[in-house]
Design a protein around this motif. Structure first.
Motif, PDB file in Angstrom:
ATOM      1  N   LEU A 169      -3.994   3.772  -0.720  1.00 22.90           N
ATOM      2  CA  LEU A 169      -3.652   3.032   0.486  1.00 22.90           C
ATOM      3  C   LEU A 169      -3.386   4.024   1.604  1.00 22.90           C
ATOM      4  N   PHE A 170      -4.172   3.925   2.654  1.00 26.52           N
ATOM      5  CA  PHE A 170      -4.007   4.751   3.841  1.00 26.52           C
ATOM      6  C   PHE A 170      -3.328   3.871   4.887  1.00 26.52           C
ATOM      7  N   THR A 171      -2.016   4.086   5.077  1.00 23.36           N
ATOM      8  CA  THR A 171      -1.285   3.247   6.026  1.00 23.36           C
ATOM      9  C   THR A 171      -1.484   3.767   7.445  1.00 23.36           C
ATOM     10  N   LYS A 172      -0.976   3.003   8.390  1.00 21.01           N
ATOM     11  CA  LYS A 172      -1.098   3.406   9.796  1.00 21.01           C
ATOM     12  C   LYS A 172      -0.467   4.768  10.044  1.00 21.01           C
ATOM     13  N   THR A 173       0.591   5.073   9.307  1.00 25.18           N
ATOM     14  CA  THR A 173       1.312   6.323   9.536  1.00 25.18           C
ATOM     15  C   THR A 173       1.112   7.374   8.443  1.00 25.18           C
ATOM     16  N   ASN A 174       0.407   7.028   7.371  1.00 28.78           N
ATOM     17  CA  ASN A 174       0.164   7.986   6.291  1.00 28.78           C
ATOM     18  C   ASN A 174      -1.324   7.987   5.964  1.00 28.78           C
ATOM     19  N   LYS A 175      -2.044   8.841   6.626  1.00 31.05           N
ATOM     20  CA  LYS A 175      -3.489   8.923   6.406  1.00 31.05           C
ATOM     21  C   LYS A 175      -3.852   9.888   5.283  1.00 31.05           C
ATOM     22  N   ALA A 176      -2.835  10.435   4.597  1.00 37.55           N
ATOM     23  CA  ALA A 176      -3.089  11.240   3.401  1.00 37.55           C
ATOM     24  C   ALA A 176      -3.371  10.321   2.218  1.00 37.55           C
ATOM     25  N   GLY A 177      -2.824   9.122   2.262  1.00 28.09           N
ATOM     26  CA  GLY A 177      -3.088   8.126   1.230  1.00 28.09           C
ATOM     27  C   GLY A 177      -2.014   8.071   0.160  1.00 28.09           C
ATOM     28  N   LEU A 178      -1.574   6.854  -0.126  1.00 27.15           N
ATOM     29  CA  LEU A 178      -0.631   6.609  -1.212  1.00 27.15           C
ATOM     30  C   LEU A 178      -1.416   6.187  -2.445  1.00 27.15           C
ATOM     31  N   PRO A 179      -1.264   6.883  -3.555  1.00 30.80           N
ATOM     32  CA  PRO A 179      -2.001   6.488  -4.752  1.00 30.80           C
ATOM     33  C   PRO A 179      -1.432   5.197  -5.342  1.00 30.80           C
ATOM     34  N   TYR A 180      -2.317   4.356  -5.848  1.00 33.30           N
ATOM     35  CA  TYR A 180      -1.925   3.134  -6.541  1.00 33.30           C
ATOM     36  C   TYR A 180      -2.192   3.341  -8.022  1.00 33.30           C
ATOM     37  N   THR A 181      -1.167   3.075  -8.848  1.00 34.05           N
ATOM     38  CA  THR A 181      -1.320   3.269 -10.281  1.00 34.05           C
ATOM     39  C   THR A 181      -0.900   2.043 -11.085  1.00 34.05           C
ATOM     40  N   GLY A 182      -0.711   0.919 -10.418  1.00 32.95           N
ATOM     41  CA  GLY A 182      -0.254  -0.290 -11.087  1.00 32.95           C
ATOM     42  C   GLY A 182      -1.370  -1.049 -11.772  1.00 32.95           C
ATOM     43  N   PRO A 183      -1.040  -2.287 -12.176  1.00 28.98           N
ATOM     44  CA  PRO A 183      -2.037  -3.145 -12.829  1.00 28.98           C
ATOM     45  C   PRO A 183      -3.239  -3.399 -11.928  1.00 28.98           C
ATOM     46  N   ARG A 184      -4.380  -3.597 -12.534  1.00 26.40           N
ATOM     47  CA  ARG A 184      -5.625  -3.803 -11.781  1.00 26.40           C
ATOM     48  C   ARG A 184      -5.911  -5.294 -11.644  1.00 26.40           C
ATOM     49  N   GLU A 185      -4.984  -5.966 -10.914  1.00 26.14           N
ATOM     50  CA  GLU A 185      -5.138  -7.395 -10.660  1.00 26.14           C
ATOM     51  C   GLU A 185      -4.664  -7.707  -9.253  1.00 26.14           C
ATOM     52  N   VAL A 186      -5.200  -8.761  -8.688  1.00 24.01           N
ATOM     53  CA  VAL A 186      -5.012  -9.064  -7.282  1.00 24.01           C
ATOM     54  C   VAL A 186      -3.537  -9.239  -6.911  1.00 24.01           C
ATOM     55  N   ASP A 187      -2.740  -9.883  -7.746  1.00 21.48           N
ATOM     56  CA  ASP A 187      -1.319 -10.073  -7.421  1.00 21.48           C
ATOM     57  C   ASP A 187      -0.588  -8.741  -7.308  1.00 21.48           C
ATOM     58  N   ALA A 188      -0.900  -7.814  -8.180  1.00 23.84           N
ATOM     59  CA  ALA A 188      -0.277  -6.490  -8.131  1.00 23.84           C
ATOM     60  C   ALA A 188      -0.740  -5.716  -6.896  1.00 23.84           C
ATOM     61  N   PHE A 189      -2.010  -5.843  -6.551  1.00 20.40           N
ATOM     62  CA  PHE A 189      -2.515  -5.192  -5.333  1.00 20.40           C
ATOM     63  C   PHE A 189      -1.771  -5.715  -4.108  1.00 20.40           C
ATOM     64  N   GLU A 190      -1.615  -7.035  -4.043  1.00 19.09           N
ATOM     65  CA  GLU A 190      -0.927  -7.644  -2.896  1.00 19.09           C
ATOM     66  C   GLU A 190       0.527  -7.197  -2.817  1.00 19.09           C
ATOM     67  N   ALA A 191       1.201  -7.131  -3.948  1.00 17.06           N
ATOM     68  CA  ALA A 191       2.595  -6.687  -3.958  1.00 17.06           C
ATOM     69  C   ALA A 191       2.708  -5.249  -3.456  1.00 17.06           C
ATOM     70  N   PHE A 192       1.774  -4.394  -3.876  1.00 18.88           N
ATOM     71  CA  PHE A 192       1.756  -3.002  -3.428  1.00 18.88           C
ATOM     72  C   PHE A 192       1.555  -2.935  -1.908  1.00 18.88           C
ATOM     73  N   LEU A 193       0.637  -3.746  -1.400  1.00 17.26           N
ATOM     74  CA  LEU A 193       0.399  -3.779   0.043  1.00 17.26           C
ATOM     75  C   LEU A 193       1.654  -4.218   0.782  1.00 17.26           C
ATOM     76  N   LYS A 194       2.275  -5.299   0.345  1.00 13.23           N
ATOM     77  CA  LYS A 194       3.474  -5.817   1.028  1.00 13.23           C
ATOM     78  C   LYS A 194       4.602  -4.808   1.007  1.00 13.23           C
ATOM     79  N   GLN A 195       4.705  -4.039  -0.059  1.00 17.59           N
ATOM     80  CA  GLN A 195       5.750  -3.048  -0.183  1.00 17.59           C
ATOM     81  C   GLN A 195       5.517  -1.838   0.709  1.00 17.59           C
ATOM     82  N   ASN A 196       4.259  -1.521   1.023  1.00 16.55           N
ATOM     83  CA  ASN A 196       3.947  -0.258   1.685  1.00 16.55           C
ATOM     84  C   ASN A 196       3.370  -0.313   3.088  1.00 16.55           C
TER      85      ASN A 196
END
Length: 133
Positions: free
Chosen positions: A104-131
Motif C-alpha cells: 500500500l502506497f499511501t499519500k504520505t508513504n510512497k515507500a509502501g507498506l507491506p501487506y501480510t494478512g489474509p488474502r481475502e477482500v474483507d482483510a484487504f478492506e480492513a488494512f486499507l481503512k487502518q492505513n
C-alpha cells in the motif's frame, strides 16, 4: 446473415462484453507506475504478481472484488496490479522477491507498506481503512 448484420452483431456483442469489463482495476507498467503510485493525492494498493503463480491466480477474484468497490474516477484509493515477471525492474525497485507481494502506497508513504494478512477482500478492506489518510 449479411455481412453488415454480422458486423453489427459483433459490435453489439463487444459493447455488451465491455460493459462488464472491470475498469477499476488499474494495470501498472514501467511507464505509468510512478505517475500513478507517486501521485500525492492517491493511496495506491498494488498487487505484484506473476501470471504463472498459483497463489496469485487463486487471489485474483478477491483482488478484483476489492477493485470493484473503488472507483478510479471518484475515490482517492486506487487498486492496481503489475505483472512483476514481465516488469522485473518495477519489482526490483519495490523490493519484490516473491509472488504475490502486496504493498500500500499511501499519500504520505510512497515507500509502501507491506501487506501480510489474509488474502481475502474483507482483510484487504480492513488494512486499507487502518492505513489510509
Amino acid at each position: 446473415m449479411s455481412y453488415i448484420k454480422k458486423a453489427l452483431a459483433l459490435v453489439l456483442l463487444t459493447a455488451f462484453a465491455l460493459s462488464f469489463a472491470k475498469a477499476d482495476l488499474v494495470e501498472l507498467n514501467p511507464e505509468n507506475f510512478k505517475p500513478i503510485v507517486h501521485n500525492p493525492n492517491k493511496n495506491v494498493f498494488v498487487m505484484f504478481y506473476a501470471p504463472w503463480c498459483g497463489h496469485c491466480n487463486h487471489m485474483k477474484p478477491e483482488w478484483q472484488s476489492l477493485a470493484d468497490k473503488y472507483s478510479v474516477d471518484t475515490d482517492d484509493t486506487v487498486i492496481a496490479r503489475v505483472d512483476a515477471s514481465a516488469h522485473m525492474d518495477v519489482a526490483k525497485d519495490n523490493n519484490v522477491d516473491g509472488f504475490p507481494t502486496l504493498k500500500l502506497f499511501t499519500k504520505t508513504n510512497k515507500a509502501g507498506l507491506p501487506y501480510t494478512g489474509p488474502r481475502e477482500v474483507d482483510a484487504f478492506e480492513a488494512f486499507l481503512k487502518q492505513n489510509v489518510e
